[in-house]
Design a protein around this motif. Sequence first.
Motif, PDB file in Angstrom:
ATOM      1  N   PRO A   1      23.640  15.586   3.021  1.00 20.11           N
ATOM      2  CA  PRO A   1      22.742  14.446   2.849  1.00 20.11           C
ATOM      3  C   PRO A   1      21.360  14.898   2.384  1.00 20.11           C
ATOM      4  N   CYS A   2      20.809  14.192   1.440  1.00 19.22           N
ATOM      5  CA  CYS A   2      19.476  14.513   0.924  1.00 19.22           C
ATOM      6  C   CYS A   2      18.477  13.572   1.587  1.00 19.22           C
ATOM      7  N   TYR A   3      17.761  14.098   2.552  1.00 19.21           N
ATOM      8  CA  TYR A   3      16.894  13.270   3.378  1.00 19.21           C
ATOM      9  C   TYR A   3      15.507  13.051   2.774  1.00 19.21           C
ATOM     10  N   TYR A   4      15.402  13.062   1.473  1.00 19.58           N
ATOM     11  CA  TYR A   4      14.090  12.855   0.862  1.00 19.58           C
ATOM     12  C   TYR A   4      14.230  12.363  -0.564  1.00 19.58           C
ATOM     13  N   GLU A   5      13.138  11.795  -1.060  1.00 20.22           N
ATOM     14  CA  GLU A   5      12.915  11.544  -2.476  1.00 20.22           C
ATOM     15  C   GLU A   5      11.616  12.251  -2.824  1.00 20.22           C
ATOM     16  N   GLN A   6      11.457  12.650  -4.080  1.00 21.28           N
ATOM     17  CA  GLN A   6      10.209  13.312  -4.458  1.00 21.28           C
ATOM     18  C   GLN A   6       9.800  12.889  -5.858  1.00 21.28           C
ATOM     19  N   GLN A   7       8.511  12.952  -6.078  1.00 21.81           N
ATOM     20  CA  GLN A   7       7.953  12.547  -7.362  1.00 21.81           C
ATOM     21  C   GLN A   7       6.594  13.218  -7.528  1.00 21.81           C
ATOM     22  N   GLY A   8       6.277  13.605  -8.762  1.00 18.09           N
ATOM     23  CA  GLY A   8       4.963  14.147  -9.070  1.00 18.09           C
ATOM     24  C   GLY A   8       4.831  15.627  -8.774  1.00 18.09           C
ATOM     25  N   SER A   9       3.631  16.137  -8.999  1.00 19.58           N
ATOM     26  CA  SER A   9       3.339  17.546  -8.744  1.00 19.58           C
ATOM     27  C   SER A   9       1.888  17.683  -8.313  1.00 19.58           C
ATOM     28  N   GLY A  10       1.613  18.796  -7.646  1.00 18.14           N
ATOM     29  CA  GLY A  10       0.278  19.038  -7.114  1.00 18.14           C
ATOM     30  C   GLY A  10       0.359  19.301  -5.631  1.00 18.14           C
ATOM     31  N   SER A  11      -0.734  19.088  -4.916  1.00 17.42           N
ATOM     32  CA  SER A  11      -0.735  19.323  -3.478  1.00 17.42           C
ATOM     33  C   SER A  11       0.230  18.348  -2.803  1.00 17.42           C
ATOM     34  N   PRO A  12       0.982  18.816  -1.801  1.00 13.97           N
ATOM     35  CA  PRO A  12       2.059  17.993  -1.233  1.00 13.97           C
ATOM     36  C   PRO A  12       1.581  16.952  -0.227  1.00 13.97           C
ATOM     37  N   ILE A  13       2.142  15.755  -0.373  1.00 13.99           N
ATOM     38  CA  ILE A  13       1.975  14.690   0.616  1.00 13.99           C
ATOM     39  C   ILE A  13       3.358  14.276   1.086  1.00 13.99           C
ATOM     40  N   VAL A  14       3.573  14.270   2.389  1.00 16.75           N
ATOM     41  CA  VAL A  14       4.857  13.890   2.965  1.00 16.75           C
ATOM     42  C   VAL A  14       4.707  12.533   3.650  1.00 16.75           C
ATOM     43  N   PHE A  15       5.555  11.587   3.259  1.00 17.01           N
ATOM     44  CA  PHE A  15       5.513  10.221   3.775  1.00 17.01           C
ATOM     45  C   PHE A  15       6.715   9.962   4.680  1.00 17.01           C
ATOM     46  N   ILE A  16       6.480   9.301   5.821  1.00 14.52           N
ATOM     47  CA  ILE A  16       7.566   8.940   6.732  1.00 14.52           C
ATOM     48  C   ILE A  16       7.518   7.426   6.966  1.00 14.52           C
ATOM     49  N   HIS A  17       8.588   6.740   6.563  1.00 15.72           N
ATOM     50  CA  HIS A  17       8.651   5.282   6.714  1.00 15.72           C
ATOM     51  C   HIS A  17       8.976   4.898   8.151  1.00 15.72           C
ATOM     52  N   GLY A  18       8.903   3.609   8.419  1.00 13.65           N
ATOM     53  CA  GLY A  18       9.131   3.119   9.761  1.00 13.65           C
ATOM     54  C   GLY A  18      10.555   2.658  10.016  1.00 13.65           C
ATOM     55  N   SER A  19      10.749   2.061  11.178  1.00 10.35           N
ATOM     56  CA  SER A  19      12.030   1.508  11.575  1.00 10.35           C
ATOM     57  C   SER A  19      12.289   0.226  10.797  1.00 10.35           C
TER      58      SER A  19
END
Length: 274
Positions: A20-38
């Motif tokens: 399972p791929c537990y992420y989506e990614q887009q763009g480049s540069g310094s990393p920002i990790v987003f976690i959605h809610g319930s």
Amino acid sequence: MSNNTEQHTEKNSKNSITAPCYYEQQGSGSPIVFIHGSYATTSTWKKIVQQLASTHHCISIKLPGHCGMPDPDDFTAPNIDTELKIIESVITELTELPIHLIGHSFGGVVALALALKGSVAIQELTLFEPVSTWVFESVGDQAMTQKVNAFIQNYRQGIRNNAPYICGKVIDFWAGEGAFEPLPDFIKDGMEPLTANNNRHWTLCENTDHPRTSLNLLTIPTKLVCGSASNPVAQAIVDHLSNELPNSKQYTIPGASHFLVTSHAIECLNIIGK
């Protein structure tokens, strides 16, 4: 999409086929990790990621049981390490740089838990209405503890009675009475199967037991954001965290309620960029 992003996707495509791929990614540069809610998906961040991907490597986590991911296997004894291990693995796979970690609602609970665990390098933490109800026990706010417990008891009674669209109780609790009713049927129908996962999330918040001193020792620069029209419970959580976290700033978005990251995306972007 930038060439850098295409390289990220190609690099990890083999892994996504076999697991399972537990992420989506887009763009480049310094990393920002987003976690959605319930009761939510990575689409929570769509408006924000569209703006930030030109200058940042945006990584959106898919929580277990959401976004087509397998259900967690710990329903009998929920443990937030289930989420944390997934996110730690994703971060290790995709970047070696300190991250800006951003969470909304239950995603804020997970983000704060990861920061308190100290297992990844977090440069900055931004929490949009984290539903970290455990903080009431930590600081001794019995009035808010009782208010949350009363809601959970009523909600779980509805689950036991197989009440239709019981998910609407959670939406109305955080976003205001009547917030669920106008949602399109396809969204309501998509939420209903997530009830067991949401109930698990409430259990995780109930079972979390961080002493007040652990908050006092968390020195990561933290932004705490809530809406002026949000449930007083959500506002109280942000108030308490603001008082306890030594390197925090508190923001209130006028007219916004719990789903501020989509309804007030521009204002949220401005806070992220401060």
